[in-house]
Design an enzyme around this catalytic site. Structure first.
Site, short mmCIF file in Angstrom:
data_model
loop_
_atom_site.label_atom_id
_atom_site.label_comp_id
_atom_site.label_asym_id
_atom_site.label_seq_id
_atom_site.Cartn_x
_atom_site.Cartn_y
_atom_site.Cartn_z
CG ASN A 230 -6.07 14.11 55.77
OD1 ASN A 230 -5.94 15.08 56.51
ND2 ASN A 230 -5.72 14.12 54.50
CE LYS B 155 -8.63 15.42 52.43
NZ LYS B 155 -8.85 15.34 51.02
CD GLU C 81 -6.18 17.34 49.61
OE1 GLU C 81 -5.97 17.63 50.80
OE2 GLU C 81 -7.17 16.68 49.24
CG HIS D 48 -2.86 14.25 51.18
ND1 HIS D 48 -3.51 14.97 50.21
CD2 HIS D 48 -3.77 13.39 51.69
CE1 HIS D 48 -4.77 14.57 50.15
NE2 HIS D 48 -4.96 13.60 51.04
CD GLU E 203 -4.85 9.22 50.36
OE1 GLU E 203 -5.82 8.99 51.07
OE2 GLU E 203 -4.30 10.32 50.29
CB SER F 167 -14.36 8.47 47.15
OG SER F 167 -14.10 9.77 46.64
N GLY G 15 -11.78 12.84 47.26
CA GLY G 15 -12.79 13.88 47.39
C GLY G 15 -13.72 13.98 46.20
C1 PEP Z 1 -7.65 11.94 51.50
O1 PEP Z 1 -7.62 13.13 51.26
O2 PEP Z 1 -6.66 11.37 52.01
C2 PEP Z 1 -8.87 11.22 51.14
C3 PEP Z 1 -8.79 9.93 51.01
O3 PEP Z 1 -10.00 11.97 50.95
P1 PEP Z 1 -11.48 11.43 50.64
O4 PEP Z 1 -11.72 10.24 51.54
O5 PEP Z 1 -12.37 12.58 50.99
O6 PEP Z 1 -11.53 11.05 49.21
#
Ligand code: PEP
Length: 251
Positions: free
Chosen positions: A9, A11, A98, A96, A168, A214, A174
Site C-alpha cells: 500500500n 498510500k 486511515e 483501511h 491491521e 510495521s 506506521g
Molecule cells: C498500512 O498502512 O497498511 C501499513 C501496514 O503500514 P505500515 O507497514 O507502514 O505500518
C-alpha cells in the site's frame, strides 16, 4: 491451499515518475521472489493505469486504495469500482484504518463498498483492526468481530470466497511497533473462526488473512510462519523495492 499474498500500500506517496520507477524496480527483482506468493502493487489512483501497463505480462497484480460506494453519477471527486477495473486493477483496499479515521468510514458504508468491488469483478482487501486503547482495555476481539460481522456477514458465500482480509492493529501502523507473531496469530485464528461461524469452516479455511502494521524484512518471516497468517499488507516498507521483495521472500 490458501493463497499467500504480499500487497504494498503506497498510500499518498510518489509522483507518477517515482511510482513507475518503483514498479519497474520491483518487477526487475521479482524473479528472485517466491513464485507461489501473489504480489500486489497498490499505488495512488493516478498511477494505476501506468503501473498496470508495467506489470502486464508479469505475475504482479495492481490494486486501488479505495473506491466509491456508488456505481456512477454526480459524486464529484469519487472513483468507482468499474473505473478502477477498466484501467487494469484487480484488487481494492477497503476500510483501511486511515479511511476509517480521517474519512469517518464505518462498517456499514464499507459493506456497500465491498459490494461495489465484488459486483465489478474486483477483489476487496478488507482491513480490520483495533486502536491502541481498545487493545489496552481488552476490547480487541469484540471490535474486530463487529468489523467483520457488520461489513462481511451480509455477503453471500460466493462473494465471501472472493474476499481477502487484512488484520491491521491501528497501533502498529506506521509506528515501527509491530504486533508480535503470537498476537497476530491469536487474532487471525479468531477472525477465521468468526468467518467460520457464519459461512462454514471450508470457506473460512480458504480465505487469505494478511497481517499489516510495521511489517518489514526483519520481522516478516516470524509473523508469516504462523499458521493463520497468509501474508502481509505492507505500508512503509513497500516503498523500498528491496524491502518489499525481501518481505515476499519471507515465507
Ligand atoms: C498500512 O498502512 O497498511 C501499513 C501496514 O503500514 P505500515 O507497514 O507502514 O505500518
Amino acid at each position: 491451499m490458501r493463497k499467500q499474498i504480499v500487497a504494498g500500500n503506497w498510500k499518498m506517496n510518489t509522483n507518477i515518475n517515482e511510482g513507475v520507477e518503483l514498479a519497474k524496480m520491483i518487477i526487475e527483482k521479482v524473479s528472485s521472489a517466491n513464485k507461489d506468493v501473489e504480489l500486489i502493487l497498490i499505488p495512488p489512483f493516478t498511477h494505476i493505469s501506468d503501473v498496470a501497463k508495467q506489470t502486464k505480462g508479469t505475475t504482479l497484480k495492481v490494486g486501488a486504495q479505495n473506491c466509491a460506494e456508488w456505481a456512477k453519477g454526480a459524486y464529484t471527486g469519487e472513483v468507482s469500482a468499474s473505473m478502477i477495473s477498466s484501467i487494469g486493477a484487480t484488487h481494492v483496499i477497503i476500510g483501511h484504518s486511515e479511511r476509517r479515521e480521517f474519512f469517518k468510514e464505518d462498517n456499514h458504508l464499507l459493506f456497500r463498498k465491498i459490494n461495489e468491488v465484488l459486483n465489478n469483478g474486483l477483489i476487496p482487501i478488507y482491513c480490520c483492526g483495533e486502536k491502541l486503547e481498545q487493545r489496552e482495555s481488552n476490547q480487541y476481539f469484540e471490535v474486530v468481530e463487529q468489523q467483520i460481522a457488520e461489513s462481511l456477514f451480509e455477503l453471500n458465500k460466493v462473494q465471501m470466497q472472493q474476499v481477502v482480509i487484512a488484520y491491521e492493529p491501528v497501533w502498529a501502523i506506521g509506528t515501527g511497533r509491530n504486533a508480535t507473531a503470537e498476537q497476530a496469530q491469536e487474532m487471525h485464528e479468531f477472525i477465521r473462526k468468526t468467518i467460520a461461524s457464519k459461512f462454514g469452516k471450508e470457506i473460512a479455511d480458504g480465505i487469505s488473512i494478511l497481517y499489516g502494521g510495521s511489517c518489514k524484512p526483519s520481522n516478516a518471516a516470524e509473523i508469516f510462519a504462523k499458521p493463520d497468517v497468509d501474508g502481509g499488507l505492507i505500508g512503509g516498507a513497500s516503498l523500498v523495492a528491496d524491502d518489499f521483495i525481501a518481505i515476499a521472500q519471507s515465507f
